[in-house]
Motif scaffolding. Structure first.
Motif, PDB file in Angstrom:
ATOM      1  N   ARG A   4       0.822  -1.200   0.000  1.00 13.33           N
ATOM      2  CA  ARG A   4       0.000   0.000   0.000  1.00 13.33           C
ATOM      3  C   ARG A   4       0.865   1.264   0.000  1.00 13.33           C
ATOM      4  N   LEU A   5       1.897   1.260   0.835  1.00  8.50           N
ATOM      5  CA  LEU A   5       2.712   2.462   1.003  1.00  8.50           C
ATOM      6  C   LEU A   5       4.159   2.137   0.656  1.00  8.50           C
ATOM      7  N   GLY A   6       4.721   2.902  -0.266  1.00  7.68           N
ATOM      8  CA  GLY A   6       6.113   2.749  -0.650  1.00  7.68           C
ATOM      9  C   GLY A   6       6.924   3.915  -0.122  1.00  7.68           C
ATOM     10  N   CYS A   7       7.982   3.634   0.621  1.00  9.06           N
ATOM     11  CA  CYS A   7       8.710   4.687   1.326  1.00  9.06           C
ATOM     12  C   CYS A   7      10.175   4.726   0.891  1.00  9.06           C
ATOM     13  N   ILE A   8      10.690   5.942   0.802  1.00 13.67           N
ATOM     14  CA  ILE A   8      12.093   6.186   0.460  1.00 13.67           C
ATOM     15  C   ILE A   8      12.690   6.970   1.616  1.00 13.67           C
ATOM     16  N   SER A  69      17.101   8.259  -5.279  1.00 13.66           N
ATOM     17  CA  SER A  69      15.688   8.327  -4.892  1.00 13.66           C
ATOM     18  C   SER A  69      14.780   7.979  -6.062  1.00 13.66           C
ATOM     19  N   LEU A  70      15.137   8.384  -7.253  1.00 11.49           N
ATOM     20  CA  LEU A  70      14.329   8.049  -8.426  1.00 11.49           C
ATOM     21  C   LEU A  70      14.408   6.553  -8.739  1.00 11.49           C
ATOM     22  N   ARG A  71      15.555   5.930  -8.493  1.00 15.29           N
ATOM     23  CA  ARG A  71      15.646   4.478  -8.662  1.00 15.29           C
ATOM     24  C   ARG A  71      14.731   3.767  -7.657  1.00 15.29           C
ATOM     25  N   ALA A  72      14.740   4.268  -6.428  1.00 13.80           N
ATOM     26  CA  ALA A  72      13.862   3.686  -5.410  1.00 13.80           C
ATOM     27  C   ALA A  72      12.395   3.863  -5.788  1.00 13.80           C
ATOM     28  N   LEU A  73      12.061   5.037  -6.285  1.00  7.18           N
ATOM     29  CA  LEU A  73      10.680   5.300  -6.712  1.00  7.18           C
ATOM     30  C   LEU A  73      10.260   4.326  -7.807  1.00  7.18           C
ATOM     31  N   ALA A  74      11.132   4.116  -8.791  1.00  7.23           N
ATOM     32  CA  ALA A  74      10.790   3.222  -9.898  1.00  7.23           C
ATOM     33  C   ALA A  74      10.514   1.808  -9.385  1.00  7.23           C
ATOM     34  N   ALA A  81       3.119   0.079  -5.251  1.00  6.41           N
ATOM     35  CA  ALA A  81       2.832   1.016  -4.154  1.00  6.41           C
ATOM     36  C   ALA A  81       1.811   2.062  -4.582  1.00  6.41           C
ATOM     37  N   GLU A  82       0.836   2.301  -3.719  1.00  4.78           N
ATOM     38  CA  GLU A  82      -0.256   3.216  -4.044  1.00  4.78           C
ATOM     39  C   GLU A  82       0.068   4.668  -3.681  1.00  4.78           C
ATOM     40  N   GLN A  83       0.933   4.879  -2.697  1.00  6.56           N
ATOM     41  CA  GLN A  83       1.342   6.220  -2.294  1.00  6.56           C
ATOM     42  C   GLN A  83       2.824   6.162  -1.934  1.00  6.56           C
ATOM     43  N   ILE A  84       3.529   7.262  -2.193  1.00  8.85           N
ATOM     44  CA  ILE A  84       4.965   7.328  -1.931  1.00  8.85           C
ATOM     45  C   ILE A  84       5.217   8.291  -0.775  1.00  8.85           C
ATOM     46  N   TYR A  85       6.150   7.885   0.084  1.00 11.94           N
ATOM     47  CA  TYR A  85       6.496   8.652   1.290  1.00 11.94           C
ATOM     48  C   TYR A  85       8.004   8.881   1.262  1.00 11.94           C
ATOM     49  N   PHE A  86       8.439  10.124   1.127  1.00 14.10           N
ATOM     50  CA  PHE A  86       9.865  10.459   1.211  1.00 14.10           C
ATOM     51  C   PHE A  86      10.156  10.870   2.644  1.00 14.10           C
ATOM     52  N   LYS A  87      11.001  10.080   3.310  1.00 16.82           N
ATOM     53  CA  LYS A  87      11.272  10.279   4.726  1.00 16.82           C
ATOM     54  C   LYS A  87      12.656  10.879   4.951  1.00 16.82           C
ATOM     55  N   TYR A  88      12.710  11.962   5.745  1.00 17.69           N
ATOM     56  CA  TYR A  88      13.974  12.572   6.139  1.00 17.69           C
ATOM     57  C   TYR A  88      13.985  12.709   7.654  1.00 17.69           C
ATOM     58  N   CYS A  89      15.057  13.282   8.186  1.00 17.93           N
ATOM     59  CA  CYS A  89      15.236  13.307   9.632  1.00 17.93           C
ATOM     60  C   CYS A  89      14.275  14.280  10.311  1.00 17.93           C
ATOM     61  N   SER A  90      13.907  13.951  11.555  1.00 21.88           N
ATOM     62  CA  SER A  90      13.014  14.827  12.314  1.00 21.88           C
ATOM     63  C   SER A  90      13.696  16.122  12.728  1.00 21.88           C
ATOM     64  N   THR A  91      15.010  16.214  12.546  1.00 21.12           N
ATOM     65  CA  THR A  91      15.698  17.498  12.739  1.00 21.12           C
ATOM     66  C   THR A  91      16.096  18.103  11.399  1.00 21.12           C
ATOM     67  N   GLY A 220      -5.173  11.493  -0.656  1.00 21.46           N
ATOM     68  CA  GLY A 220      -5.153  11.438  -2.118  1.00 21.46           C
ATOM     69  C   GLY A 220      -3.876  11.931  -2.759  1.00 21.46           C
ATOM     70  N   LEU A 221      -2.897  12.378  -1.980  1.00 22.88           N
ATOM     71  CA  LEU A 221      -1.665  12.899  -2.573  1.00 22.88           C
ATOM     72  C   LEU A 221      -0.773  11.746  -3.039  1.00 22.88           C
ATOM     73  N   PRO A 222      -0.249  11.815  -4.257  1.00 26.91           N
ATOM     74  CA  PRO A 222       0.667  10.764  -4.713  1.00 26.91           C
ATOM     75  C   PRO A 222       1.939  10.691  -3.884  1.00 26.91           C
ATOM     76  N   LEU A 223       2.366  11.851  -3.336  1.00 27.62           N
ATOM     77  CA  LEU A 223       3.622  11.923  -2.595  1.00 27.62           C
ATOM     78  C   LEU A 223       3.420  12.722  -1.322  1.00 27.62           C
ATOM     79  N   VAL A 224       3.967  12.210  -0.223  1.00 23.58           N
ATOM     80  CA  VAL A 224       4.094  12.997   1.004  1.00 23.58           C
ATOM     81  C   VAL A 224       5.565  12.980   1.399  1.00 23.58           C
TER      82      VAL A 224
END
Length: 428
Positions: A4-8, A69-74, A81-91, A220-224
């Motif tokens: 359901r969720l694909g994360c980078i 990141s684009l390789r991971a997305l592909a 994956a129905e939605q993509i999540y780009f994760k970075y540090c909380s700081t 509904g956003l393709p990317l968060v």
């Protein structure tokens, strides 16, 4: 049920941090170490609701981060994956020339979307965003220990300003009054920002309830794009609820050890508390390593006679002044790579000597360790502390290695001993 969720994720500890929150919210999560190789092995189905691809892209040049990141997305799109999540540090570890903005815009273009949100908020770990400014506990980011980070010193707390310096498009704000009003109000604000030409909007969040409201609003956003906190609110969009079963791992066994390369304030406290308890610890001196001395051999000889007595610590963690001294002698990048290689070799030696429960502190160190061990897939288990779960990896000999990849900023002072008090096979 497919992915359901694909994360980078832009580093290894950040990936487990994100996966941890997804598991806590009921999703079965798997972490892949880098993008799987091309060919049959790289396209095998993954038995999980969410897949997190861990990259080592936080501090590399922006062009390299974008390409990875684009390789991971592909791969994630190919896996369904129905939605993509780009994760970075909380700081928000990213200088004005950093990668968060360029990667976000590249993913947006590849997905054909003109809008996304950005929020590193993770209140459980004291990271909150108010009026676009990031707080670490009770202080602004720029007044926290992150201003002394050796690779990504954070001197600006205004995330709108930080992102604006990194992006070509307009950056806006969804402030707390809107977030507090709920998902419908957030979506209305998004529509308004899009009409104004804004491509990325920083979203305030000071509580988990805010993250739940944001999660519902971005369905509904393709990317968060976010830290790990937004993962608290996303799984319910697919009907998932918290479940102990999602965090179940194979049994743990063997010796216990800690390898620490982080220089953060939190990790320094953890090292000091471990030392104050009189527990066995070996300090790695980068200058001795650079001089050609067999520090790895000394560390393993030290640990080898003590592994049966509880966790053993091998660390290069130092206070900021000491770190600057080493960097002045060796160069910042060279010193970091030297420490990573050394601690990765130590970790491999520890596993060869029967360690099957291993805590690794520091994002760069964690990346080096999992690659040295040849770990490609991690099954995410129960949380030890907010943002840090136990994970399970299969070794070549068929044994299971339990790993905890800890961001330098995470965990209480007693983390290095408390981690081993939690059975890695059980959810708390």
């Amino acid at each position: 049920m497919g992915i359901r969720l694909g994360c980078i994720a832009d580093d290894f500890t950040g990936a487990t941090d994100l996966a941890n929150n997804l598991v806590r919210a009921g999703m079965r999560a798997v972490q892949l170490i880098d993008v799987p190789a091309e060919g049959a092995d790289g396209r095998q189905p993954v038995d999980a609701d969410a897949v997190v691809i861990a990259l080592k892209s936080r501090t590399v040049p922006a062009a390299e981060a974008v390409e990875a990141s684009l390789r991971a997305l592909a791969w994630l799109r190919d896996a369904g994956a129905e939605q993509i999540y780009f994760k970075y540090c909380s700081t928000f570890d990213s200088t004005p020339a950093g990668n968060i903005g360029p990667v976000s815009e590249a993913l947006m273009e590849a997905l054909g979307t003109g809008f996304t949100i950005a929020t590193p908020a993770f209140p459980d770990n004291g990271r909150t965003v108010f009026k676009g400014h990031l707080f670490v506990g009770d202080v602004l980011l720029a007044d926290s220990g992150m201003r002394n980070h050796p690779l990504t010193p954070m001197t600006d707390s205004n995330l709108v300003s930080v992102l604006d310096a990194q992006t070509e498009g307009e950056v806006g704000l969804i402030d707390h009054t809107v977030v507090a009003a709920g998902a419908e109000a957030i979506r209305a604000r998004v529509d308004e920002l899009r009409r104004e030409g804004v491509g990325i909007a920083v979203a305030d969040a000071v509580s988990n309830d805010d993250l739940v409201r944001l999660g519902a609003a971005v369905r509904g956003l393709p990317l968060v794009t976010a830290g790990s906190g937004l993962a608290i609110g996303l799984p319910r969009n697919w009907g998932f609820e918290p479940s102990r079963a999602a965090a179940r791992l194979p049994p743990a066994g063997g010796h216990a050890a800690v390898v620490s390369g982080s220089v953060s304030v939190a990790t320094n406290r953890q090292v000091q508390q471990f030392l104050s308890g009189g527990r066995p610890a070996f300090a790695v001196d980068p200058l001795r390593v650079a001089a050609g001395e067999d520090v790895v051999g000394e560390a393993l000889e030290f640990a080898g006679t003590r592994l049966g007595d509880g966790p053993v610590l091998v660390y290069s963690t130092e206070a900021p002044d000491a770190v600057r001294t080493v960097q002045g002698r060796l160069g910042a990048a060279e010193a970091g790579e030297l420490v990573e290689r050394t601690l990765a070799a130590v970790a491999r030696g520890l596993v060869e000597r029967g360690v099957r429960r291993l805590v690794v502190a520091g994002g760069e160190t964690s990346g080096a360790v999992v690659r040295e061990l040849g770990v490609n897939v991690l099954r995410i288990g129960p949380q030890i502390d907010p943002g840090v779960p136990w994970c399970a990896a299969a070794l070549a000999d068929g044994d299971t290695l339990h790993l905890a990849l800890k961001s330098g900023n995470f965990g209480g002072p007693g983390f290095f001993t408390a981690a081993f008090d939690l059975p890695a096979t059980e959810a708390p």
